[in-house]
Design a protein around this motif. Structure first.
Motif, PDB file in Angstrom:
ATOM      1  N   THR A 287      35.009  36.013  13.876  1.00 44.20           N
ATOM      2  CA  THR A 287      35.000  34.634  13.249  1.00 44.20           C
ATOM      3  C   THR A 287      34.992  33.683  14.581  1.00 44.20           C
ATOM      4  O   THR A 287      34.128  32.582  14.718  1.00 44.20           O
ATOM      5  CB  THR A 287      36.065  34.597  12.433  1.00 44.20           C
ATOM      6  OG1 THR A 287      36.211  35.206  11.443  1.00 44.20           O
ATOM      7  CG2 THR A 287      36.059  32.863  11.905  1.00 44.20           C
ATOM      8  N   TYR A 291      32.406  30.948  16.200  1.00 46.16           N
ATOM      9  CA  TYR A 291      32.877  29.701  16.084  1.00 46.16           C
ATOM     10  C   TYR A 291      32.724  29.029  17.625  1.00 46.16           C
ATOM     11  O   TYR A 291      32.138  27.875  17.789  1.00 46.16           O
ATOM     12  CB  TYR A 291      34.365  29.230  15.698  1.00 46.16           C
ATOM     13  CG  TYR A 291      34.778  27.916  15.623  1.00 46.16           C
ATOM     14  CD1 TYR A 291      34.937  27.373  14.404  1.00 46.16           C
ATOM     15  CD2 TYR A 291      35.497  27.569  16.821  1.00 46.16           C
ATOM     16  CE1 TYR A 291      35.172  26.194  14.257  1.00 46.16           C
ATOM     17  CE2 TYR A 291      35.977  26.156  16.872  1.00 46.16           C
ATOM     18  CZ  TYR A 291      35.975  25.430  15.487  1.00 46.16           C
ATOM     19  OH  TYR A 291      36.241  24.126  15.282  1.00 46.16           O
ATOM     20  N   ASN A 295      30.007  26.102  19.656  1.00 45.14           N
ATOM     21  CA  ASN A 295      30.263  24.781  20.290  1.00 45.14           C
ATOM     22  C   ASN A 295      29.814  25.110  21.946  1.00 45.14           C
ATOM     23  O   ASN A 295      29.157  23.948  22.320  1.00 45.14           O
ATOM     24  CB  ASN A 295      31.831  25.005  20.736  1.00 45.14           C
ATOM     25  CG  ASN A 295      32.677  24.459  19.702  1.00 45.14           C
ATOM     26  OD1 ASN A 295      31.954  23.609  18.778  1.00 45.14           O
ATOM     27  ND2 ASN A 295      34.019  24.645  19.505  1.00 45.14           N
ATOM     28  N   THR A 335      35.642  18.764  15.415  1.00 43.04           N
ATOM     29  CA  THR A 335      35.339  20.163  14.609  1.00 43.04           C
ATOM     30  C   THR A 335      36.633  20.735  14.769  1.00 43.04           C
ATOM     31  O   THR A 335      37.004  21.477  13.811  1.00 43.04           O
ATOM     32  CB  THR A 335      34.201  20.836  15.252  1.00 43.04           C
ATOM     33  OG1 THR A 335      32.985  19.748  15.110  1.00 43.04           O
ATOM     34  CG2 THR A 335      33.737  22.128  14.571  1.00 43.04           C
ATOM     35  N   SER A 336      37.117  20.938  15.946  1.00 39.90           N
ATOM     36  CA  SER A 336      38.401  21.552  15.929  1.00 39.90           C
ATOM     37  C   SER A 336      39.408  21.362  15.171  1.00 39.90           C
ATOM     38  O   SER A 336      40.225  22.062  14.526  1.00 39.90           O
ATOM     39  CB  SER A 336      38.702  21.805  17.473  1.00 39.90           C
ATOM     40  OG  SER A 336      37.752  22.459  18.356  1.00 39.90           O
ATOM     41  N   THR A 338      39.605  19.363  12.385  1.00 39.02           N
ATOM     42  CA  THR A 338      39.214  19.541  11.095  1.00 39.02           C
ATOM     43  C   THR A 338      39.566  21.086  10.547  1.00 39.02           C
ATOM     44  O   THR A 338      39.796  21.401   9.371  1.00 39.02           O
ATOM     45  CB  THR A 338      37.875  19.065  10.558  1.00 39.02           C
ATOM     46  OG1 THR A 338      37.059  19.608  11.383  1.00 39.02           O
ATOM     47  CG2 THR A 338      37.725  17.630  10.672  1.00 39.02           C
ATOM     48  N   THR A 339      39.169  21.946  11.395  1.00 39.13           N
ATOM     49  CA  THR A 339      39.147  23.402  11.190  1.00 39.13           C
ATOM     50  C   THR A 339      40.809  23.661  10.952  1.00 39.13           C
ATOM     51  O   THR A 339      41.359  24.381  10.215  1.00 39.13           O
ATOM     52  CB  THR A 339      38.449  24.226  11.875  1.00 39.13           C
ATOM     53  OG1 THR A 339      37.049  23.863  12.031  1.00 39.13           O
ATOM     54  CG2 THR A 339      38.458  25.627  11.642  1.00 39.13           C
ATOM     55  N   LEU A 340      41.508  23.197  12.241  1.00 39.88           N
ATOM     56  CA  LEU A 340      42.899  23.635  12.391  1.00 39.88           C
ATOM     57  C   LEU A 340      43.626  22.995  10.953  1.00 39.88           C
ATOM     58  O   LEU A 340      44.468  23.650  10.639  1.00 39.88           O
ATOM     59  CB  LEU A 340      43.418  23.040  13.378  1.00 39.88           C
ATOM     60  CG  LEU A 340      42.942  23.696  14.779  1.00 39.88           C
ATOM     61  CD1 LEU A 340      43.392  23.030  15.931  1.00 39.88           C
ATOM     62  CD2 LEU A 340      43.664  25.148  14.775  1.00 39.88           C
ATOM     63  N   ALA A 342      42.671  22.975   8.181  1.00 38.96           N
ATOM     64  CA  ALA A 342      42.716  23.830   6.973  1.00 38.96           C
ATOM     65  C   ALA A 342      43.398  25.258   7.212  1.00 38.96           C
ATOM     66  O   ALA A 342      44.230  25.882   6.414  1.00 38.96           O
ATOM     67  CB  ALA A 342      41.222  24.249   6.646  1.00 38.96           C
ATOM     68  N   ILE A 343      43.440  25.664   8.558  1.00 38.20           N
ATOM     69  CA  ILE A 343      44.098  27.043   8.915  1.00 38.20           C
ATOM     70  C   ILE A 343      45.470  26.818   9.081  1.00 38.20           C
ATOM     71  O   ILE A 343      46.109  27.840   8.645  1.00 38.20           O
ATOM     72  CB  ILE A 343      43.227  27.474  10.174  1.00 38.20           C
ATOM     73  CG1 ILE A 343      41.789  27.515   9.876  1.00 38.20           C
ATOM     74  CG2 ILE A 343      43.839  28.693  10.686  1.00 38.20           C
ATOM     75  CD1 ILE A 343      41.433  28.662   8.769  1.00 38.20           C
ATOM     76  N   THR A 362      43.771  30.290  14.491  1.00 34.97           N
ATOM     77  CA  THR A 362      44.483  28.922  15.053  1.00 34.97           C
ATOM     78  C   THR A 362      44.417  29.227  16.624  1.00 34.97           C
ATOM     79  O   THR A 362      43.685  28.314  17.234  1.00 34.97           O
ATOM     80  CB  THR A 362      45.659  28.683  14.402  1.00 34.97           C
ATOM     81  OG1 THR A 362      45.956  28.654  13.236  1.00 34.97           O
ATOM     82  CG2 THR A 362      46.435  27.358  15.179  1.00 34.97           C
ATOM     83  N   ILE A 365      40.567  29.313  17.686  1.00 38.85           N
ATOM     84  CA  ILE A 365      39.946  27.962  17.691  1.00 38.85           C
ATOM     85  C   ILE A 365      40.443  27.200  18.953  1.00 38.85           C
ATOM     86  O   ILE A 365      39.663  26.581  19.703  1.00 38.85           O
ATOM     87  CB  ILE A 365      40.322  27.106  16.292  1.00 38.85           C
ATOM     88  CG1 ILE A 365      39.684  27.781  15.262  1.00 38.85           C
ATOM     89  CG2 ILE A 365      39.867  25.724  16.487  1.00 38.85           C
ATOM     90  CD1 ILE A 365      40.238  27.477  13.810  1.00 38.85           C
TER      91      ILE A 365
END
Length: 404
Positions: A287, A291, A295, A335-336, A338-340, A342-343, A362, A365
């Motif tokens: 994953t 990801y 970038n 981007t990082s 907003t992903t964090l 959720a994670i 985590t 990312i």
């Protein structure tokens, strides 16, 4: 702006920090090795809970009677020919085991009460749904105060030698994950019997509830390990080919080195904190590869466009690289983050494989964002000068760009 200004001035510090992290991982790998799960190490894993026996139930009447659990509530389903009746015993109406036992008795189910517990603490193990018969079926309930500790579990299993015991969730839940390596020729039933016999002797067979069990043989774990490495290697090769076609070869080498850094950084993180390595870890690595390369390609695409535009303004390649990273920085950070968002909650509040996956993701990312903005540009700084430019391809790209 020179190579010692902009983002490239941090290249030696970034490479030094990464080298230190990866070197620490290598040392720990050769000293301690990975903490492999049963996916890769072969063995038997069992999740158990020590919970008092509330009552037993058996049924010898007409038709069949089945006990099941729905949303934490005990249900009885009676079938007699085409007639089906379902009775529910919510904790709000039946707060104690005494209440449920009495209600079942009135419905023709024979019960023997062992302890008065809160019915909201019902433990649903492997036995549910249970088709009642003349053999008593045990229904267990956890208590608000846990008398059994992880040290008690380990002491009970001392005879097994090397055994891994972990607490699942909070200590108040009294749920434990037990992992043992399997002996030669041992099957799942043998391994389960070995563990449960010792636990039953220490805490009583009637109080032992098996919530989950997994068995992986040596042949399957070896095959899974090699397949995982193959998938990882294939992913890197395909990415190398894609970037080499999409950009210059210098960009491809730089991106692959950055991805290798992400993989090694994640494995070093796993080694340092002694996290379990399983198929979930490989899923997290794959994953992060996807990801991170996204970038990196965004930044490299900006570099390629700026080279066509800014060279006419007298900027050097190093200055263009630093400019491109600055232009892409806001997108990378947003981007990082907003992903964090959720994670991270899964990493903190989750449990089991989901939590392990979230923790690895985590860190991945963070490492991916770091490598895309510091390491990949630094690698490109060196390889852009070392690898010869394909003049025909560059001319074609300029012609395509001029048409846009």
């Amino acid at each position: 702006m020179s190579v010692n200004s902009g983002i490239l001035r941090w290249r030696f510090l970034a490479m030094g920090c990464s080298a230190l992290l990866i070197l620490t991982g290598f040392v720990l790998f050769f000293v301690l090795g990975f903490n492999t799960g049963i996916d890769f190490g072969s063995g038997y894993s069992e999740r158990i809970q020590i919970a008092p026996l509330g009552f037993t139930a058996c049924y010898e009447g007409e038709g069949t009677a089945q006990l099941s659990v729905s949303d934490g509530t005990l249900e009885l389903t009676k079938r007699d020919g085409s007639n089906v009746e379902t009775y529910s015993f919510p904790a709000s109406e039946y707060p104690l085991t005494d209440d449920i036992a009495s209600a079942l008795e009135s419905l023709g189910v024979e019960t023997v009460l062992y302890s008065s517990e809160k019915t909201g603490n019902l433990v649903s193990g492997f036995g549910f749904p249970a088709l009642l018969s003349s053999t008593p079926f045990r229904v267990n309930f956890s208590t608000d105060t846990v008398d059994v500790t992880i040290e008690d579990i380990r002491e009970a299993l001392t005879e097994l030698g090397s055994v891994n015991v972990q607490t699942v969730g909070s200590e108040e839940d009294g749920i434990y994950q037990i992992r043992v390596t399997v002996e030669e020729g041992e099957n799942q039933n043998d391994a389960e019997t070995r563990i449960n016999t010792l636990l039953s002797a220490a805490f009583g067979a009637e109080n032992l509830v098996v919530l989950q069990s997994t068995f992986v043989g040596p042949k399957f774990s070896s095959s899974l390990f090699h397949d995982s490495l193959l998938a990882l290697g294939l992913a890197l090769v395909l990415i190398l080919c894609y970037v080499a076609i999409r950009f210059r070869f210098a960009y491809a080498i730089s991106s692959i080195l950055a991805l290798l850094h992400d993989v090694l950084a994640m494995l070093s993180f796993v080694l340092i904190f002694r996290l379990e390595v399983s198929a979930t870890t490989i899923a997290a690595v794959l994953t992060i590869i996807g990801y991170s390369i996204n970038n990196t390609i965004v930044i490299f695409d900006r570099v390629r466009e700026n080279i066509k535009i800014e060279k006419a303004n007298g900027l050097s390649v190093d200055e263009i690289i630093s400019l491109s990273v600055r232009q892409s920085l806001t997108r990378t950070v947003m981007t990082s983050l907003t992903t964090l968002v959720a994670i991270v909650p899964l990493a903190i509040l989750g449990s089991g494989d989901i939590q392990i996956f979230a923790v690895n993701l985590t860190w991945g990312i963070i490492a991916g964002a770091y490598s895309s903005n510091f390491l990949a540009p630094a690698f490109l700084h060196y390889f852009h000068a070392l690898i010869p430019i394909d003049k025909e391809k560059e001319k074609k790209e300029e012609e395509e760009y001029s048409l846009v």
